[in-house]
Every structure is written in structure tokens, then in C-alpha cells.
Design a protein around this motif. Sequence first.
Motif, PDB file in Angstrom:
ATOM      1  N   ARG A   1       0.823  -1.220   0.000  1.00 12.50           N
ATOM      2  CA  ARG A   1       0.000   0.000   0.000  1.00 12.50           C
ATOM      3  C   ARG A   1       0.852   1.264   0.000  1.00 12.50           C
ATOM      4  O   ARG A   1       0.333   2.350   0.237  1.00 12.50           O
ATOM      5  N   GLY A   2       2.161   1.133  -0.234  1.00 13.65           N
ATOM      6  CA  GLY A   2       2.987   2.308  -0.437  1.00 13.65           C
ATOM      7  C   GLY A   2       4.056   2.601   0.592  1.00 13.65           C
ATOM      8  O   GLY A   2       4.845   3.523   0.400  1.00 13.65           O
ATOM      9  N   LEU A   3       4.101   1.857   1.689  1.00 18.02           N
ATOM     10  CA  LEU A   3       5.154   2.086   2.681  1.00 18.02           C
ATOM     11  C   LEU A   3       6.494   1.636   2.100  1.00 18.02           C
ATOM     12  O   LEU A   3       6.609   0.541   1.561  1.00 18.02           O
ATOM     13  N   LEU A   4       7.493   2.495   2.208  1.00 19.72           N
ATOM     14  CA  LEU A   4       8.837   2.138   1.762  1.00 19.72           C
ATOM     15  C   LEU A   4       9.608   1.578   2.943  1.00 19.72           C
ATOM     16  O   LEU A   4       9.695   2.215   3.995  1.00 19.72           O
ATOM     17  N   VAL A   5      10.162   0.382   2.771  1.00 19.75           N
ATOM     18  CA  VAL A   5      10.931  -0.261   3.836  1.00 19.75           C
ATOM     19  C   VAL A   5      12.271  -0.708   3.269  1.00 19.75           C
ATOM     20  O   VAL A   5      12.327  -1.468   2.307  1.00 19.75           O
ATOM     21  N   GLU A   6      13.333  -0.215   3.879  1.00 22.23           N
ATOM     22  CA  GLU A   6      14.675  -0.609   3.506  1.00 22.23           C
ATOM     23  C   GLU A   6      15.127  -1.706   4.462  1.00 22.23           C
ATOM     24  O   GLU A   6      15.085  -1.529   5.681  1.00 22.23           O
ATOM     25  N   LEU A   7      15.546  -2.842   3.918  1.00 24.32           N
ATOM     26  CA  LEU A   7      16.050  -3.935   4.742  1.00 24.32           C
ATOM     27  C   LEU A   7      17.502  -3.637   5.099  1.00 24.32           C
ATOM     28  O   LEU A   7      18.325  -3.403   4.218  1.00 24.32           O
ATOM     29  N   MET A   8      17.791  -3.625   6.385  1.00 22.26           N
ATOM     30  CA  MET A   8      19.117  -3.274   6.884  1.00 22.26           C
ATOM     31  C   MET A   8      19.742  -4.488   7.561  1.00 22.26           C
ATOM     32  O   MET A   8      19.229  -4.959   8.582  1.00 22.26           O
ATOM     33  N   ASP A   9      20.833  -5.000   6.992  1.00 20.30           N
ATOM     34  CA  ASP A   9      21.547  -6.118   7.601  1.00 20.30           C
ATOM     35  C   ASP A   9      22.427  -5.559   8.722  1.00 20.30           C
ATOM     36  O   ASP A   9      23.258  -4.677   8.479  1.00 20.30           O
ATOM     37  N   ILE A  10      22.250  -6.074   9.922  1.00 16.20           N
ATOM     38  CA  ILE A  10      22.979  -5.533  11.075  1.00 16.20           C
ATOM     39  C   ILE A  10      24.461  -5.879  11.070  1.00 16.20           C
ATOM     40  O   ILE A  10      25.203  -5.399  11.915  1.00 16.20           O
ATOM     41  N   THR A  11      24.902  -6.697  10.112  1.00 17.18           N
ATOM     42  CA  THR A  11      26.321  -7.065  10.070  1.00 17.18           C
ATOM     43  C   THR A  11      27.101  -6.323   9.002  1.00 17.18           C
ATOM     44  O   THR A  11      28.326  -6.389   8.998  1.00 17.18           O
ATOM     45  N   ALA A  12      26.422  -5.618   8.095  1.00 18.26           N
ATOM     46  CA  ALA A  12      27.138  -4.933   7.011  1.00 18.26           C
ATOM     47  C   ALA A  12      26.290  -3.796   6.456  1.00 18.26           C
ATOM     48  O   ALA A  12      25.072  -3.905   6.436  1.00 18.26           O
ATOM     49  N   PRO A  13      26.830  -2.701   5.990  1.00 17.10           N
ATOM     50  CA  PRO A  13      28.253  -2.434   5.903  1.00 17.10           C
ATOM     51  C   PRO A  13      28.864  -2.037   7.246  1.00 17.10           C
ATOM     52  O   PRO A  13      30.056  -2.155   7.452  1.00 17.10           O
ATOM     53  N   VAL A  14      28.049  -1.548   8.175  1.00 17.24           N
ATOM     54  CA  VAL A  14      28.526  -1.212   9.516  1.00 17.24           C
ATOM     55  C   VAL A  14      28.000  -2.279  10.462  1.00 17.24           C
ATOM     56  O   VAL A  14      26.832  -2.654  10.390  1.00 17.24           O
ATOM     57  N   ASP A  15      28.833  -2.781  11.335  1.00 18.13           N
ATOM     58  CA  ASP A  15      28.410  -3.830  12.264  1.00 18.13           C
ATOM     59  C   ASP A  15      27.579  -3.227  13.391  1.00 18.13           C
ATOM     60  O   ASP A  15      28.094  -2.515  14.248  1.00 18.13           O
ATOM     61  N   LEU A  16      26.286  -3.492  13.364  1.00 21.27           N
ATOM     62  CA  LEU A  16      25.361  -3.004  14.377  1.00 21.27           C
ATOM     63  C   LEU A  16      24.913  -4.119  15.316  1.00 21.27           C
ATOM     64  O   LEU A  16      23.919  -3.990  16.015  1.00 21.27           O
ATOM     65  N   THR A  17      25.665  -5.215  15.343  1.00 22.33           N
ATOM     66  CA  THR A  17      25.305  -6.369  16.143  1.00 22.33           C
ATOM     67  C   THR A  17      25.185  -6.018  17.624  1.00 22.33           C
ATOM     68  O   THR A  17      24.278  -6.495  18.305  1.00 22.33           O
ATOM     69  N   GLU A  18      26.084  -5.179  18.129  1.00 22.63           N
ATOM     70  CA  GLU A  18      26.015  -4.803  19.549  1.00 22.63           C
ATOM     71  C   GLU A  18      24.716  -4.082  19.875  1.00 22.63           C
ATOM     72  O   GLU A  18      24.150  -4.256  20.945  1.00 22.63           O
ATOM     73  N   VAL A  19      24.248  -3.272  18.955  1.00 27.55           N
ATOM     74  CA  VAL A  19      23.040  -2.482  19.180  1.00 27.55           C
ATOM     75  C   VAL A  19      21.782  -3.323  18.981  1.00 27.55           C
ATOM     76  O   VAL A  19      20.854  -3.257  19.787  1.00 27.55           O
ATOM     77  N   TYR A  20      21.751  -4.117  17.908  1.00 30.47           N
ATOM     78  CA  TYR A  20      20.516  -4.796  17.514  1.00 30.47           C
ATOM     79  C   TYR A  20      20.549  -6.318  17.635  1.00 30.47           C
ATOM     80  O   TYR A  20      19.528  -6.970  17.454  1.00 30.47           O
ATOM     81  N   GLY A  21      21.696  -6.906  17.932  1.00 29.71           N
ATOM     82  CA  GLY A  21      21.855  -8.355  17.895  1.00 29.71           C
ATOM     83  C   GLY A  21      20.824  -9.147  18.674  1.00 29.71           C
ATOM     84  O   GLY A  21      20.347 -10.178  18.216  1.00 29.71           O
ATOM     85  N   LEU A  22      20.445  -8.669  19.856  1.00 30.91           N
ATOM     86  CA  LEU A  22      19.472  -9.396  20.681  1.00 30.91           C
ATOM     87  C   LEU A  22      18.050  -8.884  20.487  1.00 30.91           C
ATOM     88  O   LEU A  22      17.129  -9.421  21.089  1.00 30.91           O
ATOM     89  N   ARG A  23      17.878  -7.860  19.651  1.00 33.67           N
ATOM     90  CA  ARG A  23      16.573  -7.226  19.502  1.00 33.67           C
ATOM     91  C   ARG A  23      15.903  -7.512  18.159  1.00 33.67           C
ATOM     92  O   ARG A  23      14.713  -7.276  18.024  1.00 33.67           O
ATOM     93  N   ILE A  24      16.662  -7.952  17.166  1.00 32.76           N
ATOM     94  CA  ILE A  24      16.090  -8.065  15.818  1.00 32.76           C
ATOM     95  C   ILE A  24      14.959  -9.078  15.771  1.00 32.76           C
ATOM     96  O   ILE A  24      14.959 -10.036  16.539  1.00 32.76           O
ATOM     97  N   PRO A  25      14.019  -8.799  14.889  1.00 30.57           N
ATOM     98  CA  PRO A  25      13.908  -7.668  13.980  1.00 30.57           C
ATOM     99  C   PRO A  25      13.422  -6.399  14.687  1.00 30.57           C
ATOM    100  O   PRO A  25      12.668  -6.473  15.650  1.00 30.57           O
ATOM    101  N   VAL A  26      13.875  -5.256  14.183  1.00 26.40           N
ATOM    102  CA  VAL A  26      13.476  -3.953  14.703  1.00 26.40           C
ATOM    103  C   VAL A  26      13.062  -3.080  13.522  1.00 26.40           C
ATOM    104  O   VAL A  26      13.810  -2.971  12.545  1.00 26.40           O
ATOM    105  N   LEU A  27      11.892  -2.486  13.620  1.00 31.66           N
ATOM    106  CA  LEU A  27      11.416  -1.559  12.600  1.00 31.66           C
ATOM    107  C   LEU A  27      11.693  -0.145  13.094  1.00 31.66           C
ATOM    108  O   LEU A  27      11.325   0.218  14.217  1.00 31.66           O
TER     109      LEU A  27
END
Length: 78
Positions: free
Chosen positions: A29-55
Motif C-alpha cells: 500500500r505504499g510504505l517504503l521499507v529498507e532492509l538493513m543487515d545488522i552485520t554490514a556495511p557497519v556492524d550493528l550487532t552490539e546495538v541490535y543483535g538481541l533485539r532483531i527484527p526492529v522496525l
Amino acid sequence: MPAECQLFGTLGCHLCEIAEAEIMPLVERGLLVELMDITAPVDLTEVYGLRIPVLRRVDTGAELDWPFDTEQVVAFLR
């Protein structure tokens, strides 16, 4: 509904696949969603590793942690 969100997750994450399915009706219905891998290009594992998925809303930076369903996403986007 905001123009864009990011869905933080990673490959092989079963919950991330379920989250994608939950938001797909909104994408159709028109929502734009970018899929962000928490391991690349910047490693966001510390921030999101135990929380994913996060919108995350791009406009406000607000985040919705799993578990969520389509109705909760709609409320989050208001």
C-alpha cells in the motif's frame, strides 16, 4: 504513514522473515521499507543483535521491537 522505514535484521533470521511478512501488506500500500543487515556495511550487532527484527521510522528515529503484527505497525506509524 511515513514515507520510509528501515527493518533491521540479518540473513537466516527466522523472526526477521516473519516480520517482513507482517509488514508486506503495508509495503503493497505504499510504505517504503529498507532492509538493513545488522552485520554490514557497519556492524550493528552490539546495538541490535538481541533485539532483531526492529522496525525504525526514518523520520523520527522511533523503533518498534519484535514481536509486532501489522496492526501494531500501523499504530506505530501514526
